[in-house]
Design an enzyme around this catalytic site. Structure first.
Site, PDB file in Angstrom:
ATOM      1  N   ARG A  58       0.834  -1.195   0.000  1.00 43.53           N
ATOM      2  CA  ARG A  58       0.000   0.000   0.000  1.00 43.53           C
ATOM      3  C   ARG A  58       0.875   1.254   0.000  1.00 43.53           C
ATOM      4  O   ARG A  58       1.984   1.242   0.529  1.00 43.53           O
ATOM      5  CB  ARG A  58      -0.920   0.009   1.218  1.00 43.53           C
ATOM      6  CG  ARG A  58      -0.180  -0.003   2.544  1.00 43.53           C
ATOM      7  CD  ARG A  58      -1.128   0.154   3.716  1.00 43.53           C
ATOM      8  NE  ARG A  58      -2.069  -0.949   3.810  1.00 43.53           N
ATOM      9  CZ  ARG A  58      -3.044  -1.006   4.727  1.00 43.53           C
ATOM     10  NH1 ARG A  58      -3.178  -0.037   5.600  1.00 43.53           N
ATOM     11  NH2 ARG A  58      -3.855  -2.033   4.774  1.00 43.53           N
ATOM     12  N   ASP A  60       0.399   5.514   0.880  1.00 45.95           N
ATOM     13  CA  ASP A  60      -0.520   6.428   1.553  1.00 45.95           C
ATOM     14  C   ASP A  60      -1.082   7.471   0.591  1.00 45.95           C
ATOM     15  O   ASP A  60      -0.575   7.649  -0.524  1.00 45.95           O
ATOM     16  CB  ASP A  60       0.199   7.142   2.701  1.00 45.95           C
ATOM     17  CG  ASP A  60       0.507   6.204   3.870  1.00 45.95           C
ATOM     18  OD1 ASP A  60      -0.180   5.166   3.992  1.00 45.95           O
ATOM     19  OD2 ASP A  60       1.423   6.508   4.653  1.00 45.95           O
ATOM     20  N   TYR A 121      12.349   3.245  -2.754  1.00 43.86           N
ATOM     21  CA  TYR A 121      11.630   4.517  -2.712  1.00 43.86           C
ATOM     22  C   TYR A 121      12.604   5.662  -2.965  1.00 43.86           C
ATOM     23  O   TYR A 121      13.811   5.543  -2.708  1.00 43.86           O
ATOM     24  CB  TYR A 121      10.996   4.743  -1.335  1.00 43.86           C
ATOM     25  CG  TYR A 121       9.736   3.963  -1.070  1.00 43.86           C
ATOM     26  CD1 TYR A 121       8.486   4.508  -1.333  1.00 43.86           C
ATOM     27  CD2 TYR A 121       9.795   2.678  -0.526  1.00 43.86           C
ATOM     28  CE1 TYR A 121       7.312   3.798  -1.071  1.00 43.86           C
ATOM     29  CE2 TYR A 121       8.637   1.963  -0.256  1.00 43.86           C
ATOM     30  CZ  TYR A 121       7.397   2.530  -0.532  1.00 43.86           C
ATOM     31  OH  TYR A 121       6.256   1.823  -0.278  1.00 43.86           O
ATOM     32  N   ARG A 206       8.843   8.189   5.184  1.00 50.11           N
ATOM     33  CA  ARG A 206       8.580   9.593   5.508  1.00 50.11           C
ATOM     34  C   ARG A 206       9.107   9.947   6.899  1.00 50.11           C
ATOM     35  O   ARG A 206       9.613  11.060   7.119  1.00 50.11           O
ATOM     36  CB  ARG A 206       7.084   9.871   5.399  1.00 50.11           C
ATOM     37  CG  ARG A 206       6.584   9.827   3.956  1.00 50.11           C
ATOM     38  CD  ARG A 206       5.076   9.763   3.885  1.00 50.11           C
ATOM     39  NE  ARG A 206       4.462  10.877   4.585  1.00 50.11           N
ATOM     40  CZ  ARG A 206       3.184  10.908   4.965  1.00 50.11           C
ATOM     41  NH1 ARG A 206       2.388   9.860   4.710  1.00 50.11           N
ATOM     42  NH2 ARG A 206       2.699  11.955   5.587  1.00 50.11           N
TER      43      ARG A 206
END
Length: 263
Positions: A58, A60, A121, A206
């Site tokens: 998933r 966000d 990422y 993050r």
């Protein structure tokens, strides 16, 4: 009486990219538009039957992806040329913010989430105001010490418990992740953090970015970061960087799950 031939579903991976601004993340939700919902709707419309997909993980709300895989079962076996045509037609049904890069045949048991061996990422920061990057990059004006941030990033490498960077009340069996790459660099006019691991916790990247920015501002020392990781407390780490600077850039799988044409 002749025996009826059974229909055996054939599994495929769909390689997609999306600009996440309009979406409440990847995973289907009851009260917000998601990428999974749009992909399933487009597939179901195109193939005139209900189609469900399973994603590699998933993301966000507001997070982007240049590559995310989802697996899907079709009742028909497609050759590579047909798959190219299917991807082309599917893109016609999808919104502008979502694109299918390719559709690939895989083994019957291949799983987009559980078979992934590595995910990467990137987090983008621009330090000069740019109206064209409003939803694609984090505008962070303050001067940071990139060398310190890279020194701190080295502490993240290896298999460790990263509970301090995980969203609270996350239902996971373990907080262990094996981070294989983590570094900052200047790419054109932006500061970019790249990180690769076997798995990530919810909100982890993050939270890591926010904490490393504190190191770059010299609010947090290298020794502080060691203590933060050891504490396992989310409250000890820095604030999460905004979602719109984050991109899922790659998901990797064992070669043997992909089926060469002709098998």
């Amino acid at each position: 009486m002749p025996q009826q031939s059974q229909i055996h579903n054939v599994r495929y991976f769909i390689d997609i990219a999306y600009e996440g601004t309009l979406y409440h993340g990847w995973q289907r939700q009851p009260n917000g538009l998601t990428v999974q919902e749009e992909l399933e709707k487009a597939l179901s419309t195109l193939l005139r039957t209900d189609i469900a997909v399973t994603g590699a993980g998933r993301t966000d709300a507001g997070v982007h992806a240049t590559q995310l895989f989802a697996h899907v079962d079709f009742e028909k076996k497609y050759n590579p040329e047909d798959l190219g045509q299917l991807a082309f037609r599917l893109n016609r049904f999808l919104p502008q913010a979502i694109a299918v890069n390719q559709i690939i045949a895989v083994t019957a048991e291949a799983h987009a989430r559980f078979d992934a061996t590595e995910r990467s990422y990137a987090y983008f920061i621009h330090q000069k105001k740019n109206p064209f990057l409003v939803n694609q990059s984090y505008f962070f004006e303050a001067e940071v010490q990139v060398e310190l941030m890279n020194e701190a990033a080295k502490l993240l490498l290896g298999r460790q418990d990263f509970k301090c960077f995980s969203r609270s009340n996350t239902d996971v069996k373990t907080y262990l992740c094996d981070i294989r790459e983590a570094f900052w660099s200047h790419e054109e006019d932006r500061l970019v953090f790249r990180v690769t691991a076997d798995r990530f916790l919810r909100n982890m990247v993050r939270a890591v970015v926010g904490t490393l920015l504190d190191v770059g501002l010299q609010k947090t020392s290298i020794n502080d970061l060691k203590e933060i990781i050891a504490s396992g407390e989310r409250s000890e780490a820095g604030a999460s960087a905004p979602a719109h600077g984050l991109y899922l850039t790659a998901v990797r799988y064992p070669e043997e799950i992909f089926i060469p044409y002709g098998r």
